[in-house]
Design a protein around this motif. Structure first.
Motif, PDB file in Angstrom:
ATOM      1  N   GLN A   7      -4.479  -2.318   0.499  1.00  0.00           N
ATOM      2  CA  GLN A   7      -5.763  -1.831   1.566  1.00  0.00           C
ATOM      3  C   GLN A   7      -5.862  -0.585   2.013  1.00  0.00           C
ATOM      4  O   GLN A   7      -6.040  -0.778   2.942  1.00  0.00           O
ATOM      5  CB  GLN A   7      -6.517  -2.901   1.724  1.00  0.00           C
ATOM      6  N   SER A   8      -4.554   0.689   1.253  1.00  0.00           N
ATOM      7  CA  SER A   8      -4.104   1.489   2.613  1.00  0.00           C
ATOM      8  C   SER A   8      -5.403   2.763   2.674  1.00  0.00           C
ATOM      9  O   SER A   8      -6.642   2.667   1.123  1.00  0.00           O
ATOM     10  CB  SER A   8      -3.245   2.403   1.925  1.00  0.00           C
ATOM     11  N   PRO A   9      -5.993   3.330   2.942  1.00  0.00           N
ATOM     12  CA  PRO A   9      -7.250   4.748   2.158  1.00  0.00           C
ATOM     13  C   PRO A   9      -7.040   5.051   1.848  1.00  0.00           C
ATOM     14  O   PRO A   9      -5.896   5.511   2.060  1.00  0.00           O
ATOM     15  CB  PRO A   9      -7.629   4.767   4.400  1.00  0.00           C
ATOM     16  N   VAL A  10      -8.022   5.931   1.399  1.00  0.00           N
ATOM     17  CA  VAL A  10      -8.214   6.743   0.333  1.00  0.00           C
ATOM     18  C   VAL A  10      -7.127   7.968   0.568  1.00  0.00           C
ATOM     19  O   VAL A  10      -6.284   8.414   0.152  1.00  0.00           O
ATOM     20  CB  VAL A  10      -8.848   7.091  -0.583  1.00  0.00           C
ATOM     21  N   THR A  11      -7.587   8.607   1.435  1.00  0.00           N
ATOM     22  CA  THR A  11      -6.800   9.226   2.293  1.00  0.00           C
ATOM     23  C   THR A  11      -5.442   9.211   2.605  1.00  0.00           C
ATOM     24  O   THR A  11      -4.812  10.595   2.338  1.00  0.00           O
ATOM     25  CB  THR A  11      -7.724  10.641   3.687  1.00  0.00           C
ATOM     26  N   SER A  12      -4.980   8.218   3.339  1.00  0.00           N
ATOM     27  CA  SER A  12      -3.762   8.078   2.984  1.00  0.00           C
ATOM     28  C   SER A  12      -2.924   7.891   2.267  1.00  0.00           C
ATOM     29  O   SER A  12      -1.359   8.768   2.089  1.00  0.00           O
ATOM     30  CB  SER A  12      -3.664   6.696   4.362  1.00  0.00           C
ATOM     31  N   ALA A  13      -3.153   7.338   1.560  1.00  0.00           N
ATOM     32  CA  ALA A  13      -2.684   7.445   0.198  1.00  0.00           C
ATOM     33  C   ALA A  13      -2.214   8.209  -0.798  1.00  0.00           C
ATOM     34  O   ALA A  13      -1.821   8.815  -0.969  1.00  0.00           O
ATOM     35  CB  ALA A  13      -3.616   6.329  -0.999  1.00  0.00           C
ATOM     36  N   ASN A  21      -8.022  13.875  -2.074  1.00  0.00           N
ATOM     37  CA  ASN A  21      -8.467  12.372  -2.138  1.00  0.00           C
ATOM     38  C   ASN A  21      -8.603  12.378  -3.524  1.00  0.00           C
ATOM     39  O   ASN A  21      -9.317  11.657  -3.289  1.00  0.00           O
ATOM     40  CB  ASN A  21      -9.455  13.183  -0.923  1.00  0.00           C
ATOM     41  N   GLU A  22      -9.721  13.145  -4.260  1.00  0.00           N
ATOM     42  CA  GLU A  22     -10.369  12.798  -5.175  1.00  0.00           C
ATOM     43  C   GLU A  22      -9.761  12.510  -6.615  1.00  0.00           C
ATOM     44  O   GLU A  22      -9.636  11.252  -6.924  1.00  0.00           O
ATOM     45  CB  GLU A  22     -11.363  14.437  -5.416  1.00  0.00           C
ATOM     46  N   CYS A  23      -8.447  12.292  -6.806  1.00  0.00           N
ATOM     47  CA  CYS A  23      -7.793  12.303  -7.259  1.00  0.00           C
ATOM     48  C   CYS A  23      -7.601  10.483  -7.821  1.00  0.00           C
ATOM     49  O   CYS A  23      -7.175   9.759  -8.246  1.00  0.00           O
ATOM     50  CB  CYS A  23      -6.236  12.271  -7.670  1.00  0.00           C
ATOM     51  N   TRP A  27      -8.546   6.996  -8.580  1.00  0.00           N
ATOM     52  CA  TRP A  27      -7.734   5.670  -9.026  1.00  0.00           C
ATOM     53  C   TRP A  27      -7.838   4.340  -8.610  1.00  0.00           C
ATOM     54  O   TRP A  27      -7.965   3.078  -9.069  1.00  0.00           O
ATOM     55  CB  TRP A  27      -6.193   6.363  -8.556  1.00  0.00           C
ATOM     56  N   TYR A  28      -8.598   4.575  -7.194  1.00  0.00           N
ATOM     57  CA  TYR A  28      -9.278   3.521  -6.179  1.00  0.00           C
ATOM     58  C   TYR A  28     -10.076   3.109  -7.706  1.00  0.00           C
ATOM     59  O   TYR A  28      -9.934   1.445  -7.864  1.00  0.00           O
ATOM     60  CB  TYR A  28      -9.357   3.823  -5.076  1.00  0.00           C
ATOM     61  N   SER A  29     -10.823   4.421  -8.493  1.00  0.00           N
ATOM     62  CA  SER A  29     -12.097   2.963  -8.840  1.00  0.00           C
ATOM     63  C   SER A  29     -11.537   2.307  -9.931  1.00  0.00           C
ATOM     64  O   SER A  29     -12.382   1.115 -10.407  1.00  0.00           O
ATOM     65  CB  SER A  29     -12.607   4.606  -9.550  1.00  0.00           C
ATOM     66  N   TYR A  30     -10.629   2.959 -10.706  1.00  0.00           N
ATOM     67  CA  TYR A  30      -9.568   2.594 -12.108  1.00  0.00           C
ATOM     68  C   TYR A  30      -9.485   1.110 -11.516  1.00  0.00           C
ATOM     69  O   TYR A  30      -9.299  -0.037 -12.580  1.00  0.00           O
ATOM     70  CB  TYR A  30      -8.569   3.634 -12.490  1.00  0.00           C
TER      71      TYR A  30
END
Length: 118
Positions: A7-13, A21-23, A27-30
């Protein structure tokens, strides 16, 4: 995927992996989609005698402050439940939150138990 799991923030990941960030968001959505597919295919019945099942519905994919582009999934409702003791759960996309829609799902997905208030 590991960042999503923890559960890391998307921007951090995105920064740690070296992608946009879009990529990372894709991946998070997937990952969410894979989890939903697996859980929704489980035709299990949760609960039973002496067990407690919590149910809730949620509206997903709503734009924040009505900004951004419109999506085909603008008004998607999901309904699910989890057994407090066994942690078994179910989730299902529903067209609305009416009793006519939710009651058959409750009858099919939640095992009857004893009513302790009687």
């Amino acid at each position: 995927m590991l960042h999503w799991f923890f559960q890391s923030p998307v921007t951090s990941a995105a920064g740690q992996v070296g992608v946009s960030n879009e990529c990372a968001g894709d991946w998070y959505s997937y990952c969410r989609e894979v989890c939903y597919t697996i859980v929704s295919q489980n035709d299990i019945c949760v609960g039973g005698v002496g067990l407690h099942v919590e149910v809730d519905e949620s509206h997903v994919f709503k734009r924040k402050y009505n900004r951004g582009r419109l999506t085909a999934h603008e008004h998607v409702w999901i309904f699910g439940g989890i057994c407090r003791e066994t942690k078994e759960m179910f989730v299902q996309v529903v067209p609305d939150r009416s009793g006519a829609t939710l009651w058959p799902i409750i009858q099919r997905k939640i095992a009857p138990g004893l009513n302790h208030n009687q």
